[in-house]
Write a protein that holds these residues in place. Structure first.
Motif, PDB file in Angstrom:
ATOM      1  N   THR A 141      49.858 -22.306 137.622  1.00  0.00           N
ATOM      2  CA  THR A 141      50.337 -21.036 137.068  1.00  0.00           C
ATOM      3  C   THR A 141      51.596 -20.572 137.781  1.00  0.00           C
ATOM      4  O   THR A 141      52.584 -20.167 137.142  1.00  0.00           O
ATOM      5  N   GLN A 142      51.606 -20.642 139.117  1.00  0.00           N
ATOM      6  CA  GLN A 142      52.786 -20.250 139.879  1.00  0.00           C
ATOM      7  C   GLN A 142      53.956 -21.185 139.602  1.00  0.00           C
ATOM      8  O   GLN A 142      55.102 -20.737 139.513  1.00  0.00           O
ATOM      9  N   ASP A 166      60.055 -21.235 134.793  1.00  0.00           N
ATOM     10  CA  ASP A 166      60.676 -20.296 133.863  1.00  0.00           C
ATOM     11  C   ASP A 166      61.896 -19.634 134.511  1.00  0.00           C
ATOM     12  O   ASP A 166      62.956 -19.504 133.875  1.00  0.00           O
ATOM     13  N   GLU A 208      55.628 -20.288 136.352  1.00  0.00           N
ATOM     14  CA  GLU A 208      56.430 -19.073 136.498  1.00  0.00           C
ATOM     15  C   GLU A 208      57.760 -19.377 137.178  1.00  0.00           C
ATOM     16  O   GLU A 208      58.814 -18.866 136.779  1.00  0.00           O
TER      17      GLU A 208
END
Length: 201
Positions: free
Chosen positions: A90-91, A97, A94
Motif C-alpha cells: 500500500t505504501q 503515484d 502511494e
C-alpha cells in the motif's frame, strides 16, 4: 531500429534482501520460460539487461534457447528507491503515484522520474548503437523505467496511467515494441502471454 522492451515477471519478495537482489518467484520463472518457448525472441537477437537479479534471470531465460549472450548494465536499472528501502504494498503504491505525478520532484529521496527517464533513454540509445542493422534488440528491465522509456518514445507526458499495471499484467512480465530513432511505439503494454512472435518484421 525496432526493439522490444520486456519487464521481469513476479518476484520473490523479501524485506530482508535489498530490492535489486530479489529474484524471480516460481510463478515469474514459469511465465518467463513459457514466453521464451513461444519464440517471441528471434534467433540472432541481441539481449540487453538491467544488472538487477530479477532482470538478469529473465534475460538469461530468453537468451538460452537462441544461444545469445546477455549484455548487462546498471544504467538500465529500476528507479533508485534505496532512500526508503522496502515498503509494504500500500505504501509502495502511494509512493509510485507520487513518483509519476511530480516527475521533477524527488519523492522522499527516490530518484526523480525525469532523471530516471534520461538515464534509461540514454542507456537504450547507447545499446542500440552497438546493434548491427537488421538485428533484433531485446531489453529486459523494469516497470517504472520501462514506462518512462515508453512515455519518451511515444512523446507522452510522464504519468502513472502509462504504467504497465494500468494496461497489462499487474505482476509484471509485460512488453512493448518500439523504434527509438523514429520515436514510434509498436503498441501499448501487453502481457507476455498476449504478445505475438513476429514483432520484429
Amino acid at each position: 531500429m525496432r526493439a522490444l522492451y520486456v519487464t521481469h515477471p513476479q518476484v520473490q519478495i523479501d524485506a530482508n534482501v535489498p530490492v535489486p537482489l530479489w529474484g524471480l518467484s516460481q510463478d515469474g520463472r514459469l511465465r518467463a520460460e513459457a514466453f521464451a518457448a513461444r519464440c517471441v525472441v528471434p534467433d540472432g537477437a541481441m539481449i540487453f539487461s538491467s544488472s538487477e537479479t530479477k532482470a538478469m534471470q529473465l534475460a538469461t531465460i530468453l537468451a538460452e534457447p537462441i544461444g545469445a549472450t546477455v549484455v548487462s548494465t546498471h544504467t538500465m536499472g529500476e528507479n533508485d528507491r534505496s532512500a526508503t528501502g522496502f515498503l509494504p504494498p500500500t505504501q509502495f503504491e502511494e509512493m509510485a503515484d507520487r513518483f509519476f505525478a511530480r516527475p521533477e520532484v524527488s519523492a522522499q529521496g527516490w530518484e526523480r522520474a525525469i532523471d530516471a527517464q534520461a538515464r534509461i533513454v540514454a542507456a537504450v540509445q547507447a545499446a542500440l548503437e552497438t546493434v548491427p542493422a537488421g538485428v533484433p534488440a531485446v531489453f529486459c528491465g523494469h516497470g517504472a523505467v520501462g514506462t518512462l522509456l515508453k512515455c519518451h518514445v511515444g512523446r507522452r507526458a510522464i504519468a502513472r496511467s502509462e504504467d504497465q499495471s494500468r494496461h497489462a499484467h499487474r505482476g509484471g512480465g509485460n512488453c512493448f515494441a518500439f523504434d527509438l530513432d523514429a520515436m514510434k511505439l509498436g503498441g501499448e503494454w501487453a502481457a507476455m502471454e498476449d504478445f505475438a512472435p513476429g514483432w520484429f518484421r
